[in-house]
Motif scaffolding. Structure first.
Motif, mmCIF file in Angstrom:
data_model
loop_
_atom_site.group_PDB
_atom_site.id
_atom_site.type_symbol
_atom_site.label_atom_id
_atom_site.label_comp_id
_atom_site.label_asym_id
_atom_site.label_seq_id
_atom_site.Cartn_x
_atom_site.Cartn_y
_atom_site.Cartn_z
ATOM 1 N N ASN A 27 -15.845 23.196 -9.618
ATOM 2 C CA ASN A 27 -14.253 23.576 -9.194
ATOM 3 C C ASN A 27 -14.111 23.765 -8.039
ATOM 4 O O ASN A 27 -13.135 23.338 -7.175
ATOM 5 C CB ASN A 27 -13.758 24.619 -10.320
ATOM 6 N N ILE B 27 -15.317 21.077 -5.697
ATOM 7 C CA ILE B 27 -13.990 19.874 -5.662
ATOM 8 C C ILE B 27 -12.699 20.515 -4.816
ATOM 9 O O ILE B 27 -12.046 20.155 -4.322
ATOM 10 C CB ILE B 27 -13.149 19.976 -7.681
ATOM 11 N N ALA B 28 -12.382 21.361 -4.801
ATOM 12 C CA ALA B 28 -11.989 22.337 -3.907
ATOM 13 C C ALA B 28 -12.372 21.935 -2.643
ATOM 14 O O ALA B 28 -11.483 21.827 -1.687
ATOM 15 C CB ALA B 28 -11.761 24.423 -3.980
ATOM 16 N N CYS C 294 -4.702 18.536 -6.121
ATOM 17 C CA CYS C 294 -6.769 19.297 -6.328
ATOM 18 C C CYS C 294 -6.251 20.307 -7.738
ATOM 19 O O CYS C 294 -7.101 19.708 -7.887
ATOM 20 C CB CYS C 294 -6.521 20.495 -4.943
ATOM 21 N N GLN D 146 -9.460 19.094 -10.757
ATOM 22 C CA GLN D 146 -9.768 20.210 -11.344
ATOM 23 C C GLN D 146 -9.309 20.444 -12.571
ATOM 24 O O GLN D 146 -10.746 20.419 -13.849
ATOM 25 C CB GLN D 146 -9.218 21.890 -10.859
ATOM 26 N N GLU E 153 -12.567 19.470 -15.493
ATOM 27 C CA GLU E 153 -13.059 19.956 -15.965
ATOM 28 C C GLU E 153 -12.491 19.154 -18.292
ATOM 29 O O GLU E 153 -13.548 19.582 -18.599
ATOM 30 C CB GLU E 153 -12.075 21.638 -16.318
#
Length: 135
Positions: A21, A24-25, A38, A42, A46
């Motif tokens: 995560n 990705i952020a 965003c 995520q 996930e």
């Protein structure tokens, strides 16, 4: 994949979800992706990641999961790769008579939150590509 993309690789372990995560952020910031999109990326990643570990690999593994997040004028893309047994998440789940278990809801989420979804098997890897609507 796209002209503007970022790759993220983590081991298929539940404790790596935080790293996934965070990756990705960070990719969203680099690619200029808004917060809502965003968070959607995520959530999709996930769902795929937990399914890989729990159902595909039957538990934590040192197998590497690779994601590529892309962003261009056409929108956002997520490419997800794992080394679990072949599994197309976009096919309806097999059911048996009297089976009233709740499964497959997360996979319906993938389809509902994306514009297009594609699955293919290359060698020993599952590859899922998801396109999200243009922002």
């Amino acid at each position: 994949m796209n002209e503007h993309s970022t790759e993220i690789s983590v081991p298929a372990r539940h404790q790596a979800l935080t790293e996934l995560n965070a990756g990705i952020a960070a990719a969203c910031v680099r690619l200029g992706v808004g917060e809502a999109d965003c968070l959607r990326l995520q959530l999709l990643a996930e769902e795929l990641f937990i399914n890989t570990i729990d159902h595909g690999l039957q538990g934590n593994s040192d197998s590497i999961v690779r994601l590529v997040v892309g962003h261009d004028d056409g929108g956002l893309t997520l490419r997800y790769e794992d080394e679990a047994p072949a599994f197309n998440p976009f096919l309806p789940p097999a059911t048996t008579d009297g089976d009233d278990s709740i499964g497959g809801l997360g996979l319906a989420l993938l389809a509902g939150m994306s514009l297009t979804q594609h699955y293919r098997r290359e060698g020993e890897r599952n590859i899922v590509e998801i396109s999200l609507q243009a922002p």
